[in-house]
Design an enzyme around this catalytic site. Structure first.
Site, PDB file in Angstrom:
ATOM      1  N   ARG A  58      16.717   6.557  -6.121  1.00  0.00           N
ATOM      2  CA  ARG A  58      16.518   5.593  -5.016  1.00  0.00           C
ATOM      3  C   ARG A  58      17.590   4.488  -5.007  1.00  0.00           C
ATOM      4  NH1 ARG A  58      13.671   9.170  -4.446  1.00  0.00           N
ATOM      5  NH2 ARG A  58      11.524   9.249  -3.716  1.00  0.00           N
ATOM      6  N   SER A 102       6.755   4.551  -0.207  1.00  0.00           N
ATOM      7  CA  SER A 102       6.576   3.957  -1.540  1.00  0.00           C
ATOM      8  C   SER A 102       7.130   2.533  -1.554  1.00  0.00           C
ATOM      9  CB  SER A 102       7.339   4.751  -2.597  1.00  0.00           C
ATOM     10  OG  SER A 102       6.936   6.088  -2.591  1.00  0.00           O
ATOM     11  N   GLU A 145      10.969  -1.101  -3.990  1.00  0.00           N
ATOM     12  CA  GLU A 145      11.868  -0.007  -3.598  1.00  0.00           C
ATOM     13  C   GLU A 145      12.627  -0.274  -2.286  1.00  0.00           C
ATOM     14  OE1 GLU A 145      13.495   3.231  -2.018  1.00  0.00           O
ATOM     15  OE2 GLU A 145      11.435   3.133  -1.358  1.00  0.00           O
TER      16      GLU A 145
HETATM   17  N1  EPU Z   1      -1.296   8.296  -8.579  1.00  0.00           N
HETATM   18  C1  EPU Z   1      -2.499   7.687  -8.914  1.00  0.00           C
HETATM   19  N2  EPU Z   1      -3.009   6.722  -8.097  1.00  0.00           N
HETATM   20  C2  EPU Z   1      -2.357   6.332  -6.963  1.00  0.00           C
HETATM   21  C3  EPU Z   1      -1.111   6.953  -6.617  1.00  0.00           C
HETATM   22  C4  EPU Z   1      -0.605   7.943  -7.446  1.00  0.00           C
HETATM   23  O1  EPU Z   1      -3.115   7.993  -9.928  1.00  0.00           O
HETATM   24  O2  EPU Z   1      -2.869   5.445  -6.264  1.00  0.00           O
HETATM   25  C5  EPU Z   1      -0.733   9.345  -9.453  1.00  0.00           C
HETATM   26  C6  EPU Z   1      -0.835  10.737  -8.859  1.00  0.00           C
HETATM   27  O3  EPU Z   1      -2.091  11.318  -9.081  1.00  0.00           O
HETATM   28  C7  EPU Z   1       0.273  11.481  -9.601  1.00  0.00           C
HETATM   29  C8  EPU Z   1       1.313  10.401  -9.829  1.00  0.00           C
HETATM   30  O4  EPU Z   1       0.652   9.158  -9.593  1.00  0.00           O
HETATM   31  O5  EPU Z   1      -0.170  11.942 -10.848  1.00  0.00           O
HETATM   32  C9  EPU Z   1       2.563  10.528  -8.972  1.00  0.00           C
HETATM   33  O6  EPU Z   1       2.227  10.693  -7.601  1.00  0.00           O
HETATM   34  P1  EPU Z   1       3.138  11.630  -6.622  1.00  0.00           P
HETATM   35  O7  EPU Z   1       3.469  12.893  -7.285  1.00  0.00           O
HETATM   36  O8  EPU Z   1       2.478  11.658  -5.299  1.00  0.00           O
HETATM   37  O9  EPU Z   1       4.486  10.912  -6.468  1.00  0.00           O
HETATM   38  P2  EPU Z   1       4.822   9.375  -6.288  1.00  0.00           P
HETATM   39  O10 EPU Z   1       5.360   8.894  -7.570  1.00  0.00           O
HETATM   40  O11 EPU Z   1       3.673   8.668  -5.695  1.00  0.00           O
HETATM   41  C10 EPU Z   1       7.231   9.938  -5.439  1.00  0.00           C
HETATM   42  C11 EPU Z   1       8.208   9.269  -4.497  1.00  0.00           C
HETATM   43  C12 EPU Z   1       7.866   9.640  -3.052  1.00  0.00           C
HETATM   44  C13 EPU Z   1       7.939  11.155  -2.938  1.00  0.00           C
HETATM   45  C14 EPU Z   1       6.941  11.770  -3.930  1.00  0.00           C
HETATM   46  C15 EPU Z   1       6.989  13.260  -3.950  1.00  0.00           C
HETATM   47  C16 EPU Z   1       8.952   7.222  -5.507  1.00  0.00           C
HETATM   48  C17 EPU Z   1       8.795   5.763  -5.613  1.00  0.00           C
HETATM   49  N3  EPU Z   1       8.130   7.835  -4.668  1.00  0.00           N
HETATM   50  O12 EPU Z   1       5.952   9.397  -5.164  1.00  0.00           O
HETATM   51  O13 EPU Z   1       8.868   9.085  -2.220  1.00  0.00           O
HETATM   52  O14 EPU Z   1       7.653  11.561  -1.607  1.00  0.00           O
HETATM   53  O15 EPU Z   1       7.235  11.337  -5.260  1.00  0.00           O
HETATM   54  O16 EPU Z   1       8.192  13.705  -4.497  1.00  0.00           O
HETATM   55  O17 EPU Z   1       9.820   7.806  -6.153  1.00  0.00           O
HETATM   56  C18 EPU Z   1       9.412   7.141  -0.955  1.00  0.00           C
HETATM   57  O18 EPU Z   1      10.328   6.946  -1.761  1.00  0.00           O
HETATM   58  O19 EPU Z   1       9.169   6.360   0.022  1.00  0.00           O
HETATM   59  C19 EPU Z   1       8.516   8.258  -1.169  1.00  0.00           C
HETATM   60  C20 EPU Z   1       7.454   8.464  -0.409  1.00  0.00           C
END
Ligand code: EPU
Length: 340
Positions: free
Chosen positions: A164, A239, A335
């Site tokens: 990012r 995010s 972010e």
């Molecule tokens: N989780 C929780 N509680 C929450 C949110 C998430 O427990 O309220 C846990 C989920 O269960 C999972 C982990 O956190 O075990 C990670 O969640 P996820 O795989 O959905 O990915 P993320 O870290 O939330 C990142 C990117 C997204 C991207 C997704 C999928 C960042 C900051 N965010 O999200 O990017 O779409 O992975 O690859 O890197 C963006 O940058 O705007 C964005 C949406």
């Protein structure tokens, strides 16, 4: 010649839907417009380039000249047999670009479908989703150097892409207007499904036949719909925090506070944590502050409940950052680009 001062609200040009007033707003449509901006640069306190507005938090008043780039078009530059060099102009919508490539049989960007914003904004934060980042396919960026008044090509390795992040987030590069991006795509369909395999999604069934492009696009749509709010309903920027990448020492310290912490080992002495999980487990999911809320389905996202102000957004972010730090020793970073 100076641009005529005319107050404009950028509310409909930023997806958090914040009221943000500027006196000088200019839509760049052609080469002459670029030259005009360069020749009048001295008239403005500063400049600010707006893409799709889907990754910025804007203040109530912007003193800079705000520029929006409206160059459009997608074309093939070279055909190398299995690979193709494709150019897309900054004003195109990113999702439309991804779908156009799929329709043309140019593959690689599929996991980045449905990401809001414009093509020109993609390199700035090195957009990423489901195991893929823009940088994996980038060949170069074509930009207008506002100070020198000339077009430059910046090769991918010179962009210093990281998670990012890129040089375009740095102050020294704010004088570059991104005009187009060049990516290398493949004519061979070879989707990256690792993320979907690791994470047990209910949509996984539709991924079984990975030869079917529509199934993959539908699965991504379903996952995004279940985790990300609809921008048309509630202003948001996806995010709000980066997933922190920390040392083994900080990791062990955080593990002491949260033994079931969600993490991904990156390499020796580097661990990536889920910011969403941390915020959730610190009790913030569904909480409100002014007119801003932490999304109840995903704690990584802040929502505008209608009347949000810049100070509410930054105030809530600061409360979350402090609380997570006190409870885990982890310092979260915002972010999106915050305009101060
Ligand atoms: N989780 C929780 N509680 C929450 C949110 C998430 O427990 O309220 C846990 C989920 O269960 C999972 C982990 O956190 O075990 C990670 O969640 P996820 O795989 O959905 O990915 P993320 O870290 O939330 C990142 C990117 C997204 C991207 C997704 C999928 C960042 C900051 N965010 O999200 O990017 O779409 O992975 O690859 O890197 C963006 O940058 O705007 C964005 C949406």
């Amino acid at each position: 010649m100076k641009l005529e001062s005319k107050q404009q609200n950028l509310k409909d040009l930023n997806t958090f839907k914040l009221n943000s007033f500027t006196d000088y707003f200019f839509v760049v449509r052609n080469f002459e417009d670029l030259k005009f901006i360069t020749s009048t640069l001295g008239d403005y306190k500063d400049i600010f380039i707006l893409g799709g507005g889907s990754n910025v938090i804007l203040p109530e008043c912007i003193e800079s000249l705000v520029i929006k780039v409206n160059f459009s078009g997608i074309r093939m530059i070279s055909d190398f047999g299995n690979d193709v060099l494709i150019e897309a102009y900054a004003g195109e919508f990113w999702h439309n670009f991804v779908i156009h490539c799929l329709n043309m049989g140019w593959y690689g960007l599929e996991n980045l479908a449905f990401i809001p914003g414009t093509v020109g904004a993609a390199p700035v934060q090195n957009i990423g989703a489901y195991g893929i980042e823009f940088s994996n396919y980038c060949y170069s960026i074509i930009a207008w150097d506002l100070l020198k008044g000339e077009i430059v090509e910046i090769l991918a390795r010179e962009c210093f892409f990281a998670y990012r992040n890129s040089i375009f987030k740095q102050k020294t590069y704010k004088n570059f207007i991104i005009l187009s991006v060049r990516v290398i795509l493949s004519k061979i369909w070879n989707p990256n499904l690792e993320y979907f395999k690791i994470n047990d999604y209910s949509t996984r069934k539709s991924l079984e036949d990975s030869k079917n492009i529509n199934n993959l696009i539908e699965a991504i749509f379903d996952i995004r719909r279940s985790k990300l709010p609809n921008i048309k309903e509630f202003g948001n920027v996806g995010s709000f925090f980066k997933n922190p990448i920390i040392s083994e020492e900080s990791f062990l310290n955080a593990l002491h506070f949260f033994p079931d912490l969600v993490f991904w080992e990156q390499r020796k002495d580097a661990y990536k944590l889920s910011a969403g999980w941390l915020i959730d487990n610190c009790g913030w999911r569904g909480k409100n502050y002014g007119s801003v809320a932490v999304y109840e389905k995903n704690a990584l996202i802040l929502l505008n409940q209608g009347l949000a102000k810049f100070d509410d957004v930054i105030g809530l972010a600061a409360l979350i950052i402090n609380d997570v730090y006190n409870k885990s020793g982890i310092k979260l970073e915002i972010e999106p680009l915050v305009y101060y």
